[in-house]
Enzyme design. Sequence first.
Site, PDB file in Angstrom:
ATOM      1  N   HIS A 242      11.871 -11.776  -9.045  1.00 59.52           N
ATOM      2  CA  HIS A 242      11.200 -12.722  -8.486  1.00 59.52           C
ATOM      3  C   HIS A 242      11.039 -12.481  -7.081  1.00 59.52           C
ATOM      4  CE1 HIS A 242      15.280 -14.153  -9.598  1.00 59.52           C
ATOM      5  NE2 HIS A 242      15.458 -14.110  -8.208  1.00 59.52           N
TER       6      HIS A 242
ATOM      7  N   THR B 213       9.459  -5.631 -10.370  1.00 56.16           N
ATOM      8  CA  THR B 213      10.324  -4.590 -10.855  1.00 56.16           C
ATOM      9  C   THR B 213       9.485  -3.135 -10.903  1.00 56.16           C
ATOM     10  OG1 THR B 213      11.710  -6.313 -12.019  1.00 56.16           O
ATOM     11  CG2 THR B 213      12.076  -3.947 -12.498  1.00 56.16           C
TER      12      THR B 213
ATOM     13  N   ASP C 115       8.184 -15.166 -14.599  1.00 56.50           N
ATOM     14  CA  ASP C 115       7.385 -15.021 -13.608  1.00 56.50           C
ATOM     15  C   ASP C 115       6.706 -16.495 -13.243  1.00 56.50           C
ATOM     16  OD1 ASP C 115       8.022 -12.276 -13.357  1.00 56.50           O
ATOM     17  OD2 ASP C 115       6.452 -11.761 -14.755  1.00 56.50           O
TER      18      ASP C 115
ATOM     19  N   LEU D 190      -0.365 -23.568  -8.410  1.00 56.41           N
ATOM     20  CA  LEU D 190      -1.652 -24.235  -8.715  1.00 56.41           C
ATOM     21  C   LEU D 190      -2.641 -24.096  -7.499  1.00 56.41           C
ATOM     22  CD1 LEU D 190      -2.571 -26.444 -10.396  1.00 56.41           C
ATOM     23  CD2 LEU D 190      -1.767 -28.098  -8.780  1.00 56.41           C
TER      24      LEU D 190
ATOM     25  N   ARG E  95       0.202  -7.397 -14.078  1.00 53.73           N
ATOM     26  CA  ARG E  95       0.583  -8.449 -14.931  1.00 53.73           C
ATOM     27  C   ARG E  95      -0.651  -9.080 -15.931  1.00 53.73           C
ATOM     28  NH1 ARG E  95       4.128 -12.139 -11.120  1.00 53.73           N
ATOM     29  NH2 ARG E  95       5.922 -10.776 -11.117  1.00 53.73           N
TER      30      ARG E  95
HETATM   31  P1  GDP Z   1      10.198 -15.987 -11.209  1.00 54.02           P
HETATM   32  O1  GDP Z   1      10.634 -14.537 -11.766  1.00 54.02           O
HETATM   33  O2  GDP Z   1       9.986 -17.114 -12.224  1.00 54.02           O
HETATM   34  O3  GDP Z   1      11.156 -16.236 -10.165  1.00 54.02           O
HETATM   35  O4  GDP Z   1       8.772 -15.536 -10.594  1.00 54.02           O
HETATM   36  P2  GDP Z   1       8.099 -14.614  -9.766  1.00 54.02           P
HETATM   37  O5  GDP Z   1       8.661 -14.540  -8.366  1.00 54.02           O
HETATM   38  O6  GDP Z   1       8.292 -13.207 -10.345  1.00 54.02           O
HETATM   39  O7  GDP Z   1       6.700 -14.654  -9.692  1.00 54.02           O
HETATM   40  C1  GDP Z   1       6.124 -15.848  -9.174  1.00 54.02           C
HETATM   41  C2  GDP Z   1       5.203 -15.631  -7.889  1.00 54.02           C
HETATM   42  O8  GDP Z   1       4.325 -16.482  -7.641  1.00 54.02           O
HETATM   43  C3  GDP Z   1       5.625 -14.942  -6.988  1.00 54.02           C
HETATM   44  O9  GDP Z   1       5.033 -13.683  -6.202  1.00 54.02           O
HETATM   45  C4  GDP Z   1       6.050 -15.965  -5.911  1.00 54.02           C
HETATM   46  O10 GDP Z   1       5.910 -15.692  -4.461  1.00 54.02           O
HETATM   47  C5  GDP Z   1       4.660 -16.647  -6.125  1.00 54.02           C
HETATM   48  N1  GDP Z   1       4.839 -18.162  -5.980  1.00 54.02           N
HETATM   49  C6  GDP Z   1       5.618 -19.023  -6.436  1.00 54.02           C
HETATM   50  N2  GDP Z   1       5.091 -20.303  -6.370  1.00 54.02           N
HETATM   51  C7  GDP Z   1       3.945 -20.331  -5.751  1.00 54.02           C
HETATM   52  C8  GDP Z   1       2.804 -21.438  -5.447  1.00 54.02           C
HETATM   53  O11 GDP Z   1       2.988 -22.407  -5.655  1.00 54.02           O
HETATM   54  N3  GDP Z   1       1.651 -20.566  -5.086  1.00 54.02           N
HETATM   55  C9  GDP Z   1       1.586 -19.249  -4.937  1.00 54.02           C
HETATM   56  N4  GDP Z   1       0.348 -18.871  -4.265  1.00 54.02           N
HETATM   57  N5  GDP Z   1       2.485 -18.338  -5.304  1.00 54.02           N
HETATM   58  C10 GDP Z   1       3.492 -18.696  -5.584  1.00 54.02           C
END
Ligand code: GDP
Length: 426
Positions: free
Chosen positions: A40, A302, A12, A334, A307
């Site tokens: 994701h 999922t 995540d 960030l 979390r």
């Molecule tokens: P993955 O499994 O590594 O692809 O990660 P996930 O998608 O499960 O979790 C990452 C979460 O952070 C998701 O809800 C994304 O939309 C969100 N996300 C990713 N990059 C950023 C960011 O730079 N800023 C913010 N606020 N949310 C982000």
Amino acid sequence: MIKAIVGANWGDEGKGKITDMLAQESDIVIRFQGGSNAGHTIINNYGRFAMHLLPSGVFSQHTVNIIGNGVALNIPYFIKELNSLTEQGVPKPNIMVSDRAQILMPYHVALDTYEEERLAGKSFGSTRSGIAPFYSDKYAKIGFQVSELFGDMDELKEKCERICTLKNVMLVHLYHKDPLNADEIFNTLMEYKEMIAPYVADTGLYLHQAIKEGKKILLEGQLGTLKDPDHGIYPMVTSSSPLAAYGAIGAGIPPYEINEITTVAKAYSSAVGAGAFVSEIFGDEADELRRRGGDKGEFGATTGRPRRVGWFDAVASRYGCRIQGSTEVALTVLDVLGYLDEIPICVGYEIDGEVVKDFPVTYKLEKAKPVLKTLPGWKCDIRGIKKYEDLPAECRNYIETIEAELGVPVTMVSNGPGRDEIIMRK
Ligand code: GDP
């Protein structure tokens, strides 16, 4: 050129967003391990998508998406996810499924569920997607490879019988459930054959050719280093390797062709499932970070489970980068930390009165207490900023402190969930 996009921590971290973004300039995106157990979130011009099994290049029309041989292929789930894309207006993606991928069967899901129920309070916090029973069967050589659907039907029937004999001992005597029936398993496989036939290919051979032609290829990892069965927080790990190194095996390519390893690390920590999590925070402080985290709060894509959250863990992340073999780091999410006056990061573990900087094995990890260093917050919204120099000084200090701790250049800073919300530093 092959670049792996992998996680430094518990998953995540935002790998989906980075993959979706980089897929725009790539020819091929490959999933090489795991299945539909971790999700994701991708936000782009088509909308918001919770993806599980499909590679994150499916939004880019010129990109070929490959489900590699290392993946746990849940065929009905694959079709469902594909249909949900087209229903939401995404043009039909270009997808290939390895003929060497193995099939996740309904009884894998059932066995995963029964085992978690049996373990009750001592469970692994599995998503109950059948992943552990699937990989156990693969290595016990009683899995079904996609290619077998197109081979000798008598042999396949005989294998169904053999599997029933084995599985029914556990189903009937350990879990007190109904036994499996060989004809039913065979019929399910025949349904799956029809569903998957249009996508099946010798993807290893296809990739061999693509590498020769100098195509741009991305390997997309699921979860992160700390969930690796060998190098993670065993036994609270997943059942396939989320390491860039495994990309070679799970895609069927030479290891020396993987020349860039982009490790994704989140600006704070989050984890699902059980297991030691040294920089974890609790109470109101945690609730606030969880609510503000990600794009819609830190809740599993999922399962919807909240979390666990905590401060950035430099000990775990440095180890995460080392084991991945990171050539660069993408620091994500960030923007979420802009509300804090001060931001702690975990720079050491205190174990039995001693401070350690290197990530230990599980029994020691369980005794570890975080050694925190507090950095000033920047107290503003950094979304919309495009240039590194335009970030507040405190924010740059936070990034550069993390970079120094990791010992790997932070080349990308993600300051929002959208595809274009990225600051490039190289
Ligand atoms: P993955 O499994 O590594 O692809 O990660 P996930 O998608 O499960 O979790 C990452 C979460 O952070 C998701 O809800 C994304 O939309 C969100 N996300 C990713 N990059 C950023 C960011 O730079 N800023 C913010 N606020 N949310 C982000």
